[in-house]
Write a protein that holds these residues in place. Structure first.
Motif, PDB file in Angstrom:
ATOM      1  N   GLN A   1       0.780  -1.166  -0.136  1.00 32.77           N
ATOM      2  CA  GLN A   1      -0.004  -0.090   0.068  1.00 32.77           C
ATOM      3  C   GLN A   1       0.814   1.332  -0.063  1.00 32.77           C
TER       4      GLN A   1
ATOM      5  N   PHE B   1       1.379   5.075   1.887  1.00 33.54           N
ATOM      6  CA  PHE B   1       0.945   5.816   3.116  1.00 33.54           C
ATOM      7  C   PHE B   1       1.357   7.302   3.269  1.00 33.54           C
TER       8      PHE B   1
ATOM      9  N   VAL C   1      -3.989   5.420   4.197  1.00 34.31           N
ATOM     10  CA  VAL C   1      -3.362   4.285   3.662  1.00 34.31           C
ATOM     11  C   VAL C   1      -4.312   3.898   2.191  1.00 34.31           C
TER      12      VAL C   1
ATOM     13  N   LEU D   1       0.237  -4.093   6.950  1.00 39.17           N
ATOM     14  CA  LEU D   1       0.452  -2.795   6.852  1.00 39.17           C
ATOM     15  C   LEU D   1       1.642  -2.442   7.975  1.00 39.17           C
TER      16      LEU D   1
ATOM     17  N   GLN E   1       4.965  -3.332   6.618  1.00 35.47           N
ATOM     18  CA  GLN E   1       5.387  -2.378   5.667  1.00 35.47           C
ATOM     19  C   GLN E   1       6.051  -1.333   6.201  1.00 35.47           C
TER      20      GLN E   1
END
Length: 519
Positions: free
Chosen positions: A373, A375, A399, A421, A424
């Motif tokens: 994703q 951010f 996000v 998430l 990441q």
């Protein structure tokens, strides 16, 4: 006999701003909201004991300075922090800093430095032209209306005064995608991605999607509206909602929280009031909805009360979203590789390349959650320690992209997505997993449930050329007045659209006063 001149549905920022301007003009105003906190998306919530976070919006970068002055928001308690620069995190720890017109770090070259300053200057030229449209009603193109004709003439003159090159460039790029425009102007992949992120925030589009130049200009207009730049609201975004409520009540508007509107009441050919969830009916000369258009027309009024063509346009209004929110309560300040504490208090973004953004977008097209994703991160407790217990911190992040309704449903995969998430983030902040006291993931369907935003769309409807300017939200309900006498729109689904700029509320109030809506 009417109870009020105006009943406003929704105590979000636009509803409160609209109500304040109307009350200042001497109208009897009631603002209703189902929530027990004013401000709508400008809200603060305790996610874990002692940890308070901006629940939805996290940055203030477009609230019109003129509204702040007109309503006396600073005297009502609104306080913002220092201007933030954008730090685009790079995998090797040599991060790119974007500070106004200046770039540094990440091996940025003199060619991109010069190109960036030229690009910013041109965007400011375009923004000044758009400001003429944004601070008033968007003109209709077909009606023989002299105020609209005058607006169009002023816009035409403004286009001509921009100069031939700028005029040609605006006409050329406004309908294409930000991916191509970035590649035309810059070489540095991190710079292109950081700028493209502003074009896709809150949308259902990737960098290669048409309309993303328009959405970039919509965001960049903040440079014209707000002199402070990107800032955080001290006390959390809910402090903005509190200040707006104080101002509305100071000017004579009544704000009633915890009062859900069940239906908009229509008698004969005119809207004349609302019915609350407890069965109470309140009457008014005008009902003004700051709810999104789908909620307004489908859920509160009912398509059966609309002409067939209008009902069809309302039903086809697009409200898709791919924006989610990550909240982390942390036992201590996280360490991001290559950043000191001063840099950690800035706007941090993880968007390595435009292709990485597009790759993150692709799975969402098929209602899937991708492995990577994008951010947009804030650690607001650095500048505002009141948001967390002493020595501890909060991290919030927008996000992109997570779907409204993924295959298999959110119940089955929310925890796995949340864990991914955090993994990441840990690639840039290696120790963060061990610092987490509490975590939360809010997805588009959560925003719909909490704030009534259909599809979880922060703009109350997609910002695209066919749903913008004189087409917003759709033909027949532009210029804030709907096809039903007595019913108006003042939310982000009206012109000029979403983000915390306040112009839909301000413009709607001024237009209603000008047109004698309460006579």
């Amino acid at each position: 006999m009417t109870d009020y001149d105006a009943i406003i549905i929704g105590a979000g920022h636009n509803g409160l701003i609209c109500g304040s301007y109307l009350a200042k003009a001497g109208q009897r105003v009631l603002i209703l909201d189902a929530r027990d906190q004013a401000g709508g998306c400008a809200s603060t919530r305790e996610v874990a004991p002692g940890f308070r976070m901006s629940d939805c919006a996290q940055w203030l970068y477009q609230l019109d300075d003129a509204i702040v002055r007109d309503l006396g928001l600073e005297a009502a308690g609104l306080k913002v922090g220092a201007r933030k620069r954008t730090v685009a995190l790079q995998a090797d720890g040599d991060h790119l800093s974007i500070d106004g017109d200046f770039l540094r770090g990440a091996g940025i070259g003199t060619k991109d430095q010069a190109a960036f300053q030229a690009f910013r200057q041109q965007m400011d030229v375009f923004g000044k032209l758009m400001l003429k449209l944004y601070r008033g009603r968007a003109p209709k193109l077909v009606d023989a209306n002299w105020p609209d004709r005058l607006t169009l003439m002023k816009l035409g003159l403004g286009l001509k005064l921009m100069g031939k090159t700028n005029m040609q460039d605006l006409m050329r790029i406004v309908l294409i995608n930000i991916y191509d425009v970035m590649n035309e102007n810059f070489d540095h992949e991190g710079l292109k991605a950081a700028l493209a992120l502003d074009a896709i925030t809150g949308t259902n589009m990737g960098p290669r999607s048409p309309n993303t130049v328009y959405t970039y200009l919509h965001r960049a207009l903040g440079n014209q509206l707000q002199s402070k730049g990107v800032v955080q609201v001290m006390g959390g975004m809910g402090a903005l909602g509190d200040a707006l409520q104080k101002v509305a009540e100071k000017h004579g508007a009544a704000v009633r929280l915890g009062s859900a509107v069940e239906a908009i009441v229509k008698e004969d050919d005119r809207v004349c009031g609302v019915t609350l969830a407890d069965g109470t009916t309140l009457r008014a000369k005008a009902v003004i909805s700051s709810a999104d258009p789908t909620t307004t027309f489908r859920d509160l009024l009912g398509y059966q009360h609309l002409e067939t063509g209008t009902a069809r346009r309302a039903a086809q209004y697009r409200t898709r979203s791919g924006t989610a929110k990550l909240h982390l309560a942390l036992s201590e300040l996280p360490a991001f590789s290559g950043l000191d504490t001063a840099a950690l208090s800035q706007r941090l973004v993880i968007a390595p390349t435009m292709d990485a953004i597009e790759s993150a977008f692709n799975p969402m097209k098929y209602a899937e959650c991708g492995p990577k994703q994008v951010f947009d991160i804030s650690i607001p407790s650095i500048e505002d320690p009141s948001l967390a217990p002493s020595g501890q911190h909060v991290l919030t992040a927008l996000v992109h992209y997570l779907p409204y309704a993924p295959k298999g449903g959110w119940e089955a995969q929310r925890q796995a997505v949340l864990d991914n998430l955090i993994e990441q983030l840990a690639a840039y902040a290696p120790g963060i997993k061990g610092q987490i006291v509490a975590s939360e993931l809010l997805v588009p369907s959560d925003f719909e449930a909490a704030y009534g935003m259909t599809g979880g769309n922060w703009h109350h409807g997609e910002l695209s050329i066919d749903q913008a300017l004189m087409m917003r939200p759709f033909p027949g309900s532009t210029q804030y007045k709907t096809t039903i006498d007595g019913l108006y729109l003042c939310g982000a689904g009206a012109h000029p659209g979403g983000s915390l700029m306040g112009l839909p509320g301000r413009n709607a109030a001024k237009e209603m006063i000008k047109q004698g809506a309460f006579a």
